[in-house]
Structure formats: C-alpha cells, structure tokens
Design an enzyme around this catalytic site. Structure first.
Site, PDB file in Angstrom:
ATOM      1  N   LYS A 215      43.805 108.403 -12.437  1.00  0.00           N
ATOM      2  CA  LYS A 215      43.281 107.437 -13.533  1.00  0.00           C
ATOM      3  C   LYS A 215      42.997 106.038 -13.110  1.00  0.00           C
ATOM      4  O   LYS A 215      43.473 105.494 -12.257  1.00  0.00           O
ATOM      5  CB  LYS A 215      44.140 107.428 -14.854  1.00  0.00           C
ATOM      6  CG  LYS A 215      45.574 106.762 -14.771  1.00  0.00           C
ATOM      7  CD  LYS A 215      45.668 105.183 -14.678  1.00  0.00           C
ATOM      8  CE  LYS A 215      47.093 104.816 -14.925  1.00  0.00           C
ATOM      9  NZ  LYS A 215      47.187 103.349 -14.506  1.00  0.00           N
TER      10      LYS A 215
ATOM     11  N   PRO B 287      47.526 108.193  -3.594  1.00  0.00           N
ATOM     12  CA  PRO B 287      48.121 107.248  -3.110  1.00  0.00           C
ATOM     13  C   PRO B 287      49.399 106.738  -4.149  1.00  0.00           C
ATOM     14  O   PRO B 287      48.800 106.658  -5.218  1.00  0.00           O
ATOM     15  CB  PRO B 287      47.298 106.143  -2.467  1.00  0.00           C
ATOM     16  CG  PRO B 287      46.093 106.390  -2.755  1.00  0.00           C
ATOM     17  CD  PRO B 287      45.858 107.453  -3.533  1.00  0.00           C
TER      18      PRO B 287
ATOM     19  N   GLN C 178      52.309 103.843  -5.500  1.00  0.00           N
ATOM     20  CA  GLN C 178      52.273 102.418  -5.784  1.00  0.00           C
ATOM     21  C   GLN C 178      50.911 102.033  -5.913  1.00  0.00           C
ATOM     22  O   GLN C 178      50.462 100.814  -5.340  1.00  0.00           O
ATOM     23  CB  GLN C 178      53.211 101.820  -4.932  1.00  0.00           C
ATOM     24  CG  GLN C 178      54.475 101.856  -5.104  1.00  0.00           C
ATOM     25  CD  GLN C 178      55.415 100.688  -4.605  1.00  0.00           C
ATOM     26  OE1 GLN C 178      55.159 100.115  -3.843  1.00  0.00           O
ATOM     27  NE2 GLN C 178      56.694 100.451  -5.445  1.00  0.00           N
TER      28      GLN C 178
ATOM     29  N   GLY D 168      48.213 106.281 -11.260  1.00  0.00           N
ATOM     30  CA  GLY D 168      49.229 107.363 -12.215  1.00  0.00           C
ATOM     31  C   GLY D 168      49.332 108.760 -11.726  1.00  0.00           C
ATOM     32  O   GLY D 168      49.388 109.477 -12.166  1.00  0.00           O
ATOM     33  N   GLY D 169      49.158 108.701 -10.314  1.00  0.00           N
ATOM     34  CA  GLY D 169      49.458 109.959  -9.745  1.00  0.00           C
ATOM     35  C   GLY D 169      50.697 110.549 -10.021  1.00  0.00           C
ATOM     36  O   GLY D 169      50.821 111.863 -10.548  1.00  0.00           O
TER      37      GLY D 169
ATOM     38  N   SER E  54      52.739 110.085 -12.714  1.00  0.00           N
ATOM     39  CA  SER E  54      52.562 110.536 -13.914  1.00  0.00           C
ATOM     40  C   SER E  54      51.791 111.783 -14.084  1.00  0.00           C
ATOM     41  O   SER E  54      52.184 112.674 -15.019  1.00  0.00           O
ATOM     42  CB  SER E  54      51.959 109.402 -14.815  1.00  0.00           C
ATOM     43  OG  SER E  54      52.947 108.302 -14.802  1.00  0.00           O
TER      44      SER E  54
ATOM     45  N   ASP F  67      52.924 106.373 -19.070  1.00  0.00           N
ATOM     46  CA  ASP F  67      51.330 106.911 -18.667  1.00  0.00           C
ATOM     47  C   ASP F  67      51.390 108.536 -18.872  1.00  0.00           C
ATOM     48  O   ASP F  67      50.322 109.070 -18.994  1.00  0.00           O
ATOM     49  CB  ASP F  67      50.989 106.623 -17.564  1.00  0.00           C
ATOM     50  CG  ASP F  67      50.929 105.282 -17.087  1.00  0.00           C
ATOM     51  OD1 ASP F  67      50.989 104.295 -17.972  1.00  0.00           O
ATOM     52  OD2 ASP F  67      50.902 104.797 -15.804  1.00  0.00           O
TER      53      ASP F  67
HETATM   54  O1  C5P Z   1      57.362 104.349 -18.033  1.00  0.00           O
HETATM   55  P1  C5P Z   1      57.371 103.969 -16.675  1.00  0.00           P
HETATM   56  O2  C5P Z   1      58.748 104.717 -15.930  1.00  0.00           O
HETATM   57  O3  C5P Z   1      56.112 104.209 -15.799  1.00  0.00           O
HETATM   58  O4  C5P Z   1      57.534 102.271 -16.466  1.00  0.00           O
HETATM   59  C1  C5P Z   1      58.082 101.938 -15.111  1.00  0.00           C
HETATM   60  C2  C5P Z   1      58.664 100.215 -15.554  1.00  0.00           C
HETATM   61  O5  C5P Z   1      57.416  99.523 -16.086  1.00  0.00           O
HETATM   62  C3  C5P Z   1      59.590 100.511 -16.976  1.00  0.00           C
HETATM   63  O6  C5P Z   1      60.830 100.667 -16.466  1.00  0.00           O
HETATM   64  C4  C5P Z   1      59.254  99.240 -17.384  1.00  0.00           C
HETATM   65  O7  C5P Z   1      60.075  98.222 -16.712  1.00  0.00           O
HETATM   66  C5  C5P Z   1      57.727  98.794 -17.104  1.00  0.00           C
HETATM   67  N1  C5P Z   1      56.913  99.279 -18.232  1.00  0.00           N
HETATM   68  C6  C5P Z   1      56.816  98.214 -19.255  1.00  0.00           C
HETATM   69  N2  C5P Z   1      55.999  98.585 -20.459  1.00  0.00           N
HETATM   70  C7  C5P Z   1      55.197  99.729 -20.483  1.00  0.00           C
HETATM   71  C8  C5P Z   1      55.295 100.586 -19.259  1.00  0.00           C
HETATM   72  C9  C5P Z   1      56.152 100.200 -18.305  1.00  0.00           C
HETATM   73  O8  C5P Z   1      57.496  97.333 -19.532  1.00  0.00           O
HETATM   74  N3  C5P Z   1      54.330  99.896 -21.295  1.00  0.00           N
END
Ligand code: C5P
Length: 297
Positions: free
Chosen positions: A14, A106, A108, A112-113, A115, A148
C-alpha cells in the site's frame, strides 16, 4: 492416497496518499487519518494444509528479509506465524499449515508488506481450514496483529481513521507512481514515540479529499521525524524533486513515492544514489486481488 491441500495467494503493498496524526490514545497508540491505497507490488504466499496442527514458515527470498541470517529461525514475532496461530486460537482449529513466503515488497518501507502478508494469511487459512469466518471476524483478529492489517482485510482503497481500524471505502482514479526505497529504514515504534512528532493536526473530513481539495491533504506527519532517524529519506525526496517529481513518504517510511504524469514513459535510473536503492513503477489497484474473500458478513 490423500490429496495435498494447496493454496497460493498474493499480498499487495500500500501507499499512504497522506497521513495525519490527530491524537493519541491512553495506551500510546496514535489516532490517524489517512488514505490507504493498494498497489500492484505483491508478495506471494504458498500454503499447504497439515493435519498435524503444526505451523511452519519458509522464506523463498531471504535476501529481502534483513532480520534473517541464513539458516536462522524466524523471529517469534513473525507476523505470518502470528496470524496463523491467532486464527487457530480464535477458532480452536486443529489443522496446521506449511507456509512459504516469496517476499518482493521491501521491509521497513512503510509499504505495509508485513501487515499485508498477515492479512493474506488470515484470508487463505480461513479458506484452507474451512473456518467460514466473515470479514468482520477476520478484521478483529487482524487488529490484534497490527494497526494496518484491517485495511488489507477490507479489500478496498480506504479513508482510514482510528489507529487504522475505521475504514471507509474510497474510489481513486487509476494512476501510476514511482516508488523509491532507500537501503536504510527507521523503526516504526521509534518514529511514533519520538518527542518531536506532531500529534495535533486538525481533523479533516473525507469530503476534503475530493479532487478540488486534494492538494491540501498530501502531507505525512511522520515524515520530519523519520528523516531525523533515517536521513536517506531526505536524499530520496531530493532525488525525486531533481527529476521533477512531487514526492512524499509512505507510512512510517523509508519508501518515498510520487505520482507519474499520465502516459509518462520516462526511465528512471537510481545509479547516482549511494548504496542499494530499489526503484519501481507501480499502478494503484481498485481492489485487493482477494476482494471476493473479504466479505464482511
Ligand atoms: O500496529 P503495529 O504493530 O503496526 O505498530 C507498530 C508500532 O507503531 C506500535 O507499537 C506503536 O508504537 C506505533 N503505532 C502507533 N499508532 C498507530 C500505529 C502504530 O503509535 N496508529
């Protein structure tokens, strides 16, 4: 003779056309507003059903997984494994699966790969294990895996709110984008927890995204912090500007992208950038390739 039960599925990347942080929840997660758009840059996952209940995962393209050294076991937090186990524990299902991942998106990158791989795992195993969960059930499980993941289970380009779980489908014109991924990246939690992150952008309305106002909704509030932690992002943005492209970062980076003019056939070479950059032209998708499997009821 028992027939092998096999299933191959794509997992698209995405882009975030814009991303605003409009608040923060008590648990530290951030409230955002964004348009999430699917593009035709996909990983592929191969599944084989196992009667043993065991879940295993193999990387077909380990070079694209910087966390994985040759012969090294997958980390316990691997999203594909977590998705499969979450589905087993939510349903009490006793089937297992052998999963092979052909990684092309890729990591990082803010694309969104990971997720998307988790979402496609939920969609595929729901079928392969004959569970019959609907899209809303899968989105509830998906949200426990990452903010995501519900978007990829929604199946459509979307105006996204909450931490990522409130989705309104949105129609987008077909378009092509140049996506550029630096060799480095910054950690998503480090970006979100950074003290200088702007967290109070005024809320926009979905109507504001309509054609006439779109110009005002292009910024990514994560971009200034991401550049501090990963200066290559600024290099990518400057490279795009030098080529006349109006670029911004996707998600928490480090990929940057810019729309290409209709009919643009320019070839872009990243040979002048230091290190191993990935450049790719991608078109947006109107819906997820597994759209028919994403039904909400
Ligand atoms: O949900 P996900 O594991 O992808 O998010 C990684 C980190 O990004 C979370 O641990 C959080 O610190 C931060 N995050 C956030 N708010 C969001 C999405 C992610 O603070 N809406």
């Amino acid at each position: 003779m028992t027939l092998r039960q096999l299933l191959d599925v794509p997992a698209p990347a995405k882009l975030n056309l814009f991303l605003h942080i409009v608040g923060r929840r008590a648990d530290g997660y951030h409230l955002l507003q964004s348009v999430f758009m699917l593009i035709d840059w996909c990983d592929t996952l191969h599944f084989e059903r196992l009667s043993s209940g065991q879940i295993s995962r193999l990387d077909l393209n380990p070079d694209l997984n910087p966390d994985l050294k040759p012969g090294q076991a997958l980390p316990a937090n691997d999203l594909v494994l977590r998705a499969a186990r979450a589905l087993q524990s939510a349903t009490g299902c006793t089937w297992g699966a052998q999963i092979a991942l052909d990684k092309q998106i890729p990591q990082q990158a803010g694309l969104g790969g990971g997720s998307s791989d988790a979402a496609s795992t939920l969609l595929a195993l729901n079928r392969l294990w004959g569970l019959g969960l609907n899209g809303a059930d899968l989105q509830r499980i998906g949200l426990t895996l990452g903010a995501d993941v519900p978007f990829f289970l929604g199946g459509r380009n979307a105006w996204v709110e909450g931490i990522g779980e409130t989705l309104q489908p949105i129609d987008l014109q077909p378009a092509r984008y140049l996506v550029l991924k630096p060799p480095s990246g910054a950690s998503t939690p480090d970006i979100f927890s950074h003290p200088s992150l702007k967290r109070d952008t005024p809320r926009a309305r979905i109507e504001d995204f309509a054609a006439s106002c779109r110009a005002g909704l292009q910024g990514n509030d994560l971009q200034p912090v991401a550049i501090k932690l990963c200066p290559d992002i600024a290099l990518g943005l400057r490279w795009m500007a030098k080529h006349g492209l109006d670029a911004r970062m996707s998600g928490s980076g480090s990929a940057v992208f810019a729309p290409l003019a209709p009919g643009c056939n320019a070839q872009y070479s990243v040979a002048d950038l230091p290190g191993h950059w990935v450049a790719r032209c991608s078109s947006n998708l109107q819906e997820h390739p597994l759209f028919g499997w994403c039904k909400r009821s």
